[in-house]
Design a protein around this motif. Structure first.
Motif, PDB file in Angstrom:
ATOM      1  N   PRO A   1      -2.673  -1.322  -6.465  1.00 17.28           N
ATOM      2  CA  PRO A   1      -3.542  -1.942  -5.452  1.00 17.28           C
ATOM      3  C   PRO A   1      -2.713  -2.291  -4.212  1.00 17.28           C
ATOM      4  O   PRO A   1      -1.487  -2.307  -4.277  1.00 17.28           O
ATOM      5  CB  PRO A   1      -4.045  -3.203  -6.153  1.00 17.28           C
ATOM      6  CG  PRO A   1      -3.017  -3.527  -7.178  1.00 17.28           C
ATOM      7  CD  PRO A   1      -2.389  -2.222  -7.603  1.00 17.28           C
ATOM      8  N   PRO A   2      -3.390  -2.597  -3.079  1.00 19.58           N
ATOM      9  CA  PRO A   2      -2.629  -2.938  -1.867  1.00 19.58           C
ATOM     10  C   PRO A   2      -1.679  -4.121  -2.105  1.00 19.58           C
ATOM     11  O   PRO A   2      -1.965  -4.998  -2.918  1.00 19.58           O
ATOM     12  CB  PRO A   2      -3.720  -3.325  -0.861  1.00 19.58           C
ATOM     13  CG  PRO A   2      -4.961  -2.660  -1.359  1.00 19.58           C
ATOM     14  CD  PRO A   2      -4.837  -2.603  -2.857  1.00 19.58           C
ATOM     15  N   LEU A   3      -0.579  -4.137  -1.380  1.00 17.59           N
ATOM     16  CA  LEU A   3       0.385  -5.241  -1.457  1.00 17.59           C
ATOM     17  C   LEU A   3      -0.281  -6.534  -0.998  1.00 17.59           C
ATOM     18  O   LEU A   3      -1.152  -6.502  -0.123  1.00 17.59           O
ATOM     19  CB  LEU A   3       1.575  -4.966  -0.531  1.00 17.59           C
ATOM     20  CG  LEU A   3       2.487  -3.796  -0.867  1.00 17.59           C
ATOM     21  CD1 LEU A   3       3.445  -3.545   0.297  1.00 17.59           C
ATOM     22  CD2 LEU A   3       3.260  -4.083  -2.139  1.00 17.59           C
ATOM     23  N   PRO A   4       0.156  -7.680  -1.520  1.00 17.26           N
ATOM     24  CA  PRO A   4      -0.387  -8.967  -1.061  1.00 17.26           C
ATOM     25  C   PRO A   4      -0.275  -9.118   0.466  1.00 17.26           C
ATOM     26  O   PRO A   4      -1.209  -9.614   1.107  1.00 17.26           O
ATOM     27  CB  PRO A   4       0.483  -9.998  -1.776  1.00 17.26           C
ATOM     28  CG  PRO A   4       0.986  -9.288  -3.002  1.00 17.26           C
ATOM     29  CD  PRO A   4       1.119  -7.845  -2.634  1.00 17.26           C
ATOM     30  N   SER A   5       0.837  -8.654   1.038  1.00 14.74           N
ATOM     31  CA  SER A   5       1.006  -8.798   2.499  1.00 14.74           C
ATOM     32  C   SER A   5      -0.051  -7.975   3.248  1.00 14.74           C
ATOM     33  O   SER A   5      -0.553  -8.389   4.297  1.00 14.74           O
ATOM     34  CB  SER A   5       2.411  -8.358   2.917  1.00 14.74           C
ATOM     35  OG  SER A   5       2.628  -6.993   2.613  1.00 14.74           O
TER      36      SER A   5
ATOM     37  N   GLY B   1      -1.715   4.035  -0.316  1.00 16.13           N
ATOM     38  CA  GLY B   1      -2.713   3.374  -1.154  1.00 16.13           C
ATOM     39  C   GLY B   1      -3.899   2.772  -0.429  1.00 16.13           C
ATOM     40  O   GLY B   1      -4.458   1.774  -0.872  1.00 16.13           O
ATOM     41  N   LEU B   2      -4.335   3.389   0.680  1.00 16.00           N
ATOM     42  CA  LEU B   2      -5.465   2.824   1.434  1.00 16.00           C
ATOM     43  C   LEU B   2      -6.671   3.770   1.460  1.00 16.00           C
ATOM     44  O   LEU B   2      -7.437   3.775   2.434  1.00 16.00           O
ATOM     45  CB  LEU B   2      -5.029   2.496   2.873  1.00 16.00           C
ATOM     46  CG  LEU B   2      -3.935   1.439   3.041  1.00 16.00           C
ATOM     47  CD1 LEU B   2      -3.598   1.264   4.527  1.00 16.00           C
ATOM     48  CD2 LEU B   2      -4.365   0.098   2.448  1.00 16.00           C
ATOM     49  N   ALA B   3      -6.863   4.547   0.391  1.00 16.29           N
ATOM     50  CA  ALA B   3      -7.931   5.558   0.396  1.00 16.29           C
ATOM     51  C   ALA B   3      -9.297   4.958   0.724  1.00 16.29           C
ATOM     52  O   ALA B   3     -10.118   5.581   1.396  1.00 16.29           O
ATOM     53  CB  ALA B   3      -7.982   6.280  -0.955  1.00 16.29           C
ATOM     54  N   GLY B   4      -9.531   3.731   0.269  1.00 16.95           N
ATOM     55  CA  GLY B   4     -10.839   3.115   0.469  1.00 16.95           C
ATOM     56  C   GLY B   4     -11.096   2.641   1.889  1.00 16.95           C
ATOM     57  O   GLY B   4     -12.233   2.320   2.239  1.00 16.95           O
TER      58      GLY B   4
ATOM     59  N   LEU C   1     -10.207  -3.178  10.197  1.00 17.39           N
ATOM     60  CA  LEU C   1      -9.516  -3.431   8.940  1.00 17.39           C
ATOM     61  C   LEU C   1      -8.543  -2.306   8.617  1.00 17.39           C
ATOM     62  O   LEU C   1      -7.410  -2.527   8.193  1.00 17.39           O
ATOM     63  CB  LEU C   1     -10.526  -3.567   7.781  1.00 17.39           C
ATOM     64  CG  LEU C   1     -11.106  -4.950   7.534  1.00 17.39           C
ATOM     65  CD1 LEU C   1     -11.885  -5.456   8.726  1.00 17.39           C
ATOM     66  CD2 LEU C   1     -11.933  -4.973   6.271  1.00 17.39           C
ATOM     67  N   ALA C   2      -9.010  -1.066   8.829  1.00 15.24           N
ATOM     68  CA  ALA C   2      -8.167   0.094   8.522  1.00 15.24           C
ATOM     69  C   ALA C   2      -6.948   0.126   9.450  1.00 15.24           C
ATOM     70  O   ALA C   2      -5.822   0.379   9.011  1.00 15.24           O
ATOM     71  CB  ALA C   2      -8.981   1.379   8.657  1.00 15.24           C
ATOM     72  N   GLN C   3      -7.171  -0.141  10.736  1.00 11.43           N
ATOM     73  CA  GLN C   3      -6.051  -0.139  11.689  1.00 11.43           C
ATOM     74  C   GLN C   3      -5.015  -1.191  11.297  1.00 11.43           C
ATOM     75  O   GLN C   3      -3.807  -0.917  11.256  1.00 11.43           O
ATOM     76  CB  GLN C   3      -6.553  -0.417  13.113  1.00 11.43           C
ATOM     77  CG  GLN C   3      -7.425   0.704  13.674  1.00 11.43           C
ATOM     78  CD  GLN C   3      -7.882   0.436  15.105  1.00 11.43           C
ATOM     79  OE1 GLN C   3      -7.170  -0.192  15.882  1.00 11.43           O
ATOM     80  NE2 GLN C   3      -9.061   0.927  15.458  1.00 11.43           N
ATOM     81  N   ALA C   4      -5.496  -2.405  11.015  1.00 17.16           N
ATOM     82  CA  ALA C   4      -4.578  -3.496  10.680  1.00 17.16           C
ATOM     83  C   ALA C   4      -3.831  -3.204   9.383  1.00 17.16           C
ATOM     84  O   ALA C   4      -2.620  -3.437   9.277  1.00 17.16           O
ATOM     85  CB  ALA C   4      -5.357  -4.805  10.561  1.00 17.16           C
ATOM     86  N   ALA C   5      -4.548  -2.679   8.401  1.00 14.75           N
ATOM     87  CA  ALA C   5      -3.913  -2.390   7.104  1.00 14.75           C
ATOM     88  C   ALA C   5      -2.864  -1.291   7.242  1.00 14.75           C
ATOM     89  O   ALA C   5      -1.805  -1.335   6.604  1.00 14.75           O
ATOM     90  CB  ALA C   5      -4.977  -1.980   6.085  1.00 14.75           C
ATOM     91  N   ALA C   6      -3.137  -0.309   8.086  1.00  7.86           N
ATOM     92  CA  ALA C   6      -2.181   0.790   8.262  1.00  7.86           C
ATOM     93  C   ALA C   6      -0.917   0.293   8.965  1.00  7.86           C
ATOM     94  O   ALA C   6       0.201   0.647   8.571  1.00  7.86           O
ATOM     95  CB  ALA C   6      -2.828   1.934   9.047  1.00  7.86           C
ATOM     96  N   VAL C   7      -1.087  -0.552   9.986  1.00  6.17           N
ATOM     97  CA  VAL C   7       0.085  -1.117  10.666  1.00  6.17           C
ATOM     98  C   VAL C   7       0.908  -1.952   9.683  1.00  6.17           C
ATOM     99  O   VAL C   7       2.140  -1.818   9.590  1.00  6.17           O
ATOM    100  CB  VAL C   7      -0.338  -1.990  11.884  1.00  6.17           C
ATOM    101  CG1 VAL C   7       0.859  -2.766  12.430  1.00  6.17           C
ATOM    102  CG2 VAL C   7      -0.962  -1.117  12.972  1.00  6.17           C
ATOM    103  N   ALA C   8       0.212  -2.780   8.892  1.00  6.78           N
ATOM    104  CA  ALA C   8       0.913  -3.635   7.917  1.00  6.78           C
ATOM    105  C   ALA C   8       1.618  -2.780   6.860  1.00  6.78           C
ATOM    106  O   ALA C   8       2.692  -3.147   6.365  1.00  6.78           O
ATOM    107  CB  ALA C   8      -0.075  -4.590   7.255  1.00  6.78           C
TER     108      ALA C   8
END
Ligand SMILES: *Cc1c(COP(=O)(O)O)cnc(C)c1O
Length: 360
Positions: free
Chosen positions: A43-47, A228-231, A259-266
């Protein structure tokens, strides 16, 4: 009574439907595992989750249409000018933008087969015609044959490395020869959805260097697999400015969510931690491949997060045997079965099925 149907485009009659990997069957007392979609089992990292949560608070606003922060981060990461980077709703989304920009009625698009099942779909939807070139017997692209299949009508060639669903990469030398052979006004897409899993293939091409040297080369990458961001649906293309501008024009406006942009940067920020997980998946892949070899299976040399079982007509049978023990895998009728590398327990269970499966 006659009924009038709304008139739709005739090409839809021969657009195959995408078959998504199915969730596993639920069996009493058995943990089900999905090994059907090449997803990351972690699953995605906590950060990363924390950043997604924060981004969700501004969901009443449209996203940054050009994904500026993300494209800047990708440009730094890949070592290309920011204007070369086009983010999209998954790299399949970017591929659709490439097709819309480059091909239409009467055009031809060359790609290997068997390869990614989305290719014939997006090609046909554009109005162009797929020109499939058979893989070599070891599951690798036949790049000389693909170059030879290029005609006056060819607008695009799709190269998938590592190839989904068989697993091998193209080599740097093969890619050099191929790019020399293909006319400079024909676009070439190098789809690297699984690039982070490539090791130790030292002879794999350096896609960024090739892209910088060849203005007709578009590189596709994604956050869906290793990151790990397929969703969340986010991927990108690297393209020279004229092509990149065309890809921005053919994009669906606001296609990449906040959300996708922020998650990809993180995720790029947390790359080291994520690549450790990729390392664990690669180690697990090597374990599965070695066990299959010990069982007497001959499978293509995979550099991705899946293995290909070339069982031909018995694809459905093998998939059913997996289903009976709570594993969903991806069968391609008459051809073979693709099995994603997952949790060690899931992989062990698959190895038991493979050991017991009668060889033809
Ligand atoms: C999974 C995959 C992709 C990535 O799809 P996204 O749209 O980014 O989720 C692209 N190409 C291939 C060959 C794949 O297997």
């Amino acid at each position: 009574m006659t009924s009038l149907h709304p008139r739709l485009r005739a090409v839809l009659d021969d657009v195959p439907s995408y078959v998504p990997g199915r969730p596993p069957q639920v069996l009493e007392g058995v943990t089900p595992y999905k090994l059907a979609s090449n997803e990351n089992p972690y699953p995605p990292l906590p950060s990363v989750l924390e950043v997604i949560g924060r981004a969700a608070a501004s969901a009443n606003r449209y996203p940054d249409m050009l994904s500026s922060e993300l494209t800047a981060a990708i440009a730094r990461h890949d070592g290309v000018p920011q204007e070369h980077v086009v983010a999209g709703p998954g790299s399949v989304g970017v591929l659709g933008q490439v097709l819309t920009a480059a091909a239409g009625d009467g055009d031809e698009v060359v790609h290997a087969w068997r390869s990614f099942e989305a290719y014939p779909i997006v090609v046909r939807l554009s109005g162009a015609r797929s020109v499939p070139v058979p893989l070599l017997p070891d599951g690798r692209h036949d790049l000389p044959a693909m170059a030879a299949a290029v005609t006056e009508r060819t607008r695009l060639v799709l190269v998938c490395s590592p190839n989904n669903p068989t697993g091998p990469t193209v080599t740097a030398a093969e890619m050099d020869d191929f790019l020399t052979a293909v006319p400079a006004d024909v676009l070439v897409v190098l789809d690297e959805a699984y690039r982070e899993f490539v090791r130790p293939a030292a002879d794999a091409p350096d896609a960024v260097a090739l892209h910088l040297a060849h203005p007709n080369l578009v590189v596709l990458r994604t956050f869906s697999k290793a990151y790990g961001l397929a969703g969340l649906r986010v991927g990108y293309g690297l393209a020279h400015p004229a092509v990149a501008d065309a890809l921005r024009k053919t994009a669906i406006p606001f296609g990449v969510s906040t959300l996708a942009q922020a998650a990809a940067v993180a995720s790029l920020d947390a790359e080291e931690e994520l690549l450790e997980r990729v390392g664990a998946i690669v180690t697990e892949r090597e374990r599965v491949v070695a066990a299959l070899a010990a069982q007497g299976w001959e499978v293509p040399a995979t550099e991705a997060n899946f293995v290909w079982m070339p069982v031909g007509e018995r694809a459905g049978e093998l998939a059913e045997a997996c289903g009976a023990v709570g594993l969903s895998v991806r069968a391609f009728a008459g051809d073979g079965v693709r099995v994603s590398i997952g949790e060690p327990e899931a992989d062990d269970r698959f190895l038991e099925v493979a050991a017991a499966f009668p060889r033809g």
